[in-house]
Design a protein around this motif. Structure first.
Motif, PDB file in Angstrom:
ATOM      1  N   ASP A  94       0.837  -1.203   0.000  1.00  0.00           N
ATOM      2  CA  ASP A  94       0.000   0.000   0.000  1.00  0.00           C
ATOM      3  C   ASP A  94       0.873   1.255   0.000  1.00  0.00           C
ATOM      4  OD1 ASP A  94      -2.283  -1.611   0.187  1.00  0.00           O
ATOM      5  OD2 ASP A  94      -2.327  -1.488   2.371  1.00  0.00           O
ATOM      6  N   THR A 141      -2.673   2.422   5.195  1.00  0.00           N
ATOM      7  CA  THR A 141      -2.021   1.215   4.691  1.00  0.00           C
ATOM      8  C   THR A 141      -2.334   0.034   5.608  1.00  0.00           C
ATOM      9  OG1 THR A 141       0.045   1.426   5.927  1.00  0.00           O
ATOM     10  CG2 THR A 141      -0.127   2.663   3.852  1.00  0.00           C
ATOM     11  N   SER A 142      -2.043  -1.166   5.126  1.00  0.00           N
ATOM     12  CA  SER A 142      -2.306  -2.372   5.921  1.00  0.00           C
ATOM     13  C   SER A 142      -1.459  -2.423   7.190  1.00  0.00           C
ATOM     14  CB  SER A 142      -2.065  -3.629   5.074  1.00  0.00           C
ATOM     15  OG  SER A 142      -0.732  -3.657   4.623  1.00  0.00           O
ATOM     16  N   SER A 143      -0.353  -1.663   7.226  1.00  0.00           N
ATOM     17  CA  SER A 143       0.487  -1.633   8.428  1.00  0.00           C
ATOM     18  C   SER A 143       0.119  -0.486   9.368  1.00  0.00           C
ATOM     19  CB  SER A 143       1.969  -1.549   8.041  1.00  0.00           C
ATOM     20  OG  SER A 143       2.215  -0.347   7.342  1.00  0.00           O
TER      21      SER A 143
END
Length: 196
Positions: free
Chosen positions: A43, A175-177
């Motif tokens: 992402d 983002t995924s993080s």
């Protein structure tokens, strides 16, 4: 009139020092260099493609010193970095072997640069320069990449000298993080009121 956009990787407590690697900027005994790496994912990579599109750069001298030793040999990681004009605010340097480097020496030089031409100007790193630009109302846009951690110490994006100013959120990505990437555009004066 050229638009100045500040692009900054920051922690939740506003630290922006040395996001890229342990040796990037260890000044003042900063020991957390490279704090961005654990959060980098697909992402973030996709979003960064947009932010790294060619634009003239305005850099502080310390950021320029770091980049000058890195980017000329790593241009595949940032296509166009060697070709764009790199304006550097410095009272100590006047020349560089890095392509298209131009040295500015005062706030009035930046104001002249802003009023000449039409290419956008991006500011990366450069905490002292960013604080100067915010103090003098020279920033039209912010791209803040806010990472889910605190560091407690290190160079900060804001130091209390920015003029009061309102911004509008125009785009955001999570983002995924857990990194929030948010684009803010200047939106006039600060308005106040009473809740309830």
């Amino acid at each position: 009139m050229r638009k100045i956009t500040v692009l900054s990787m920051i922690t939740l407590d506003g630290v922006m020092q040395a996001p890229g690697g342990p040796e990037e900027d260890p000044s003042a005994s900063f020991e957390y260099g490279g704090w961005v790496a654990p959060y980098y994912d697909q992402d973030a990579d996709k979003a960064m493609e947009k932010l790294l599109k060619p634009a003239d750069l305005l850099l502080g001298r310390k950021t320029f010193d770091i980049w000058e030793g890195y980017w000329p040999q790593h241009a595949n990681g940032w296509p166009g970095i060697n070709e764009v004009t790199k304006y550097v605010l410095s009272t100590t340097r006047k020349t560089s072997d890095w392509n298209n480097s131009v040295f500015l020496h005062s706030l009035s030089d930046i104001e002249k640069l802003k009023s000449s031409g039409d290419a956008d100007i991006h500011v990366w790193g450069s905490s002292v320069l960013i604080q100067l630009l915010l103090k003098h109302d020279l920033v039209e846009e912010l791209w803040l990449m806010i990472y889910p951690l605190t560091l407690g110490k290190g160079k900060k994006l804001f130091n209390g000298s920015a003029i009061p100013a309102a911004f509008t959120l125009t785009e955001s990505i999570v983002t995924s993080s857990g990194v929030i990437m948010a684009n803010y555009k200047r939106a006039g004066e600060v308005k106040t009121g009473t809740m309830g």
